[in-house]
Motif scaffolding. Structure first.
Motif, PDB file in Angstrom:
ATOM      1  N   UNK A 186      -1.141  36.311  51.717  1.00  0.00           N
ATOM      2  CA  UNK A 186      -0.387  37.374  51.063  1.00  0.00           C
ATOM      3  C   UNK A 186      -0.798  38.715  51.646  1.00  0.00           C
ATOM      4  N   UNK A 187      -1.663  39.430  50.998  1.00  0.00           N
ATOM      5  CA  UNK A 187      -1.979  40.799  51.393  1.00  0.00           C
ATOM      6  C   UNK A 187      -3.027  40.871  52.503  1.00  0.00           C
ATOM      7  N   UNK A 188      -2.979  41.996  53.214  1.00  0.00           N
ATOM      8  CA  UNK A 188      -3.989  42.319  54.218  1.00  0.00           C
ATOM      9  C   UNK A 188      -4.366  43.780  54.016  1.00  0.00           C
ATOM     10  N   UNK A 189      -5.654  44.076  54.141  1.00  0.00           N
ATOM     11  CA  UNK A 189      -6.147  45.440  53.988  1.00  0.00           C
ATOM     12  C   UNK A 189      -7.131  45.722  55.111  1.00  0.00           C
ATOM     13  N   UNK A 190      -7.323  46.995  55.438  1.00  0.00           N
ATOM     14  CA  UNK A 190      -8.217  47.394  56.515  1.00  0.00           C
ATOM     15  C   UNK A 190      -9.330  48.250  55.930  1.00  0.00           C
ATOM     16  N   UNK A 191     -10.577  47.932  56.253  1.00  0.00           N
ATOM     17  CA  UNK A 191     -11.708  48.680  55.696  1.00  0.00           C
ATOM     18  C   UNK A 191     -12.262  49.726  56.663  1.00  0.00           C
ATOM     19  N   UNK A 192     -11.538  50.007  57.726  1.00  0.00           N
ATOM     20  CA  UNK A 192     -11.990  50.957  58.739  1.00  0.00           C
ATOM     21  C   UNK A 192     -12.558  50.265  59.957  1.00  0.00           C
ATOM     22  N   UNK A 193     -12.926  48.994  59.811  1.00  0.00           N
ATOM     23  CA  UNK A 193     -13.475  48.212  60.908  1.00  0.00           C
ATOM     24  C   UNK A 193     -12.858  46.820  60.965  1.00  0.00           C
ATOM     25  N   UNK A 194     -12.729  46.183  59.818  1.00  0.00           N
ATOM     26  CA  UNK A 194     -12.286  44.789  59.721  1.00  0.00           C
ATOM     27  C   UNK A 194     -11.132  44.637  58.739  1.00  0.00           C
ATOM     28  N   UNK A 195     -10.566  43.434  58.713  1.00  0.00           N
ATOM     29  CA  UNK A 195      -9.472  43.114  57.806  1.00  0.00           C
ATOM     30  C   UNK A 195      -9.965  42.293  56.628  1.00  0.00           C
ATOM     31  N   UNK A 196      -9.471  42.614  55.447  1.00  0.00           N
ATOM     32  CA  UNK A 196      -9.585  41.753  54.276  1.00  0.00           C
ATOM     33  C   UNK A 196      -8.237  41.095  54.106  1.00  0.00           C
TER      34      UNK A 196
END
Length: 184
Positions: A61-71
């Motif tokens: 479903x969702x993808x997020x970026x933490x400034x370095x990697x993907x959640x």
């Protein structure tokens, strides 16, 4: 800022995109019929295809970026979320304690200097109201039912101050206070 359409992207992979994040002009996205993360060049409108696959997942479903990697959030009925490098290396798998499966509202954010995740408990089409819980980066609940969307919600975003949550059947977006979860 006006919510006017400024570009339209076509030639994407899949038929029901769920998660999107743009980093340096490259859009990374997921869809619920695949365990793949795809990439797309927003300047040239070029679909780059599969960036990497999340082994064991048949649906994302969702993808997020933490400034370095993907959640990346699993949509295959588990309560798992994954931390992946931009090159496709699995860094961490966590279990979102309150998620009941098919969670599709999910975001990484930093509040008061503390990195956290927010996720709904399940697919917004099936829960009314929709509860969003805040988690630490190990999947532990930090704030139970931080945001309660009165209707069905399948997506959430953080603008650096507040949260924006979808109201899927009302075709609208609601704003919530980023510090206390109150409806704005």
């Amino acid at each position: 800022t006006s919510y006017a359409v400024v570009d339209t992207y076509s030639n994407l992979t899949g038929n029901n995109g769920r998660g999107v994040v743009v980093v340096n002009g490259i859009m990374y996205y997921t869809n619920p019929s695949s365990g793949n993360v795809f990439s797309y060049d927003t300047a040239t409108h070029t679909n780059n295809g599969v960036l990497f696959n999340i082994g064991g997942s048949s649906s994302l479903s969702a993808i997020a970026f933490d400034g370095t990697n993907f959640w990346v959030n699993d949509y295959a009925g588990t309560n798992q979320a994954y931390l992946y490098s931009m090159t496709g290396a699995l860094l961490k798998t966590i279990h979102l304690a309150n998620a009941v499966g098919f969670s599709d509202g999910f975001e990484y954010f930093v509040q008061g200097g503390t990195p956290q995740l927010i996720a709904n408990r399940g697919d917004g089409c099936c829960t009314n109201p929709t509860f969003y819980d805040v988690y630490d980066l190990n999947g532990n609940v930090v704030h139970n039912a931080f945001i309660t969307v009165a209707g069905n919600s399948t997506g959430i975003a953080f603008d650096g101050t507040n949260f924006l949550a979808s109201n899927i059947f009302a075709s609208s977006i609601s704003k919530y206070n980023g510090a206390n979860g109150a409806f704005i």
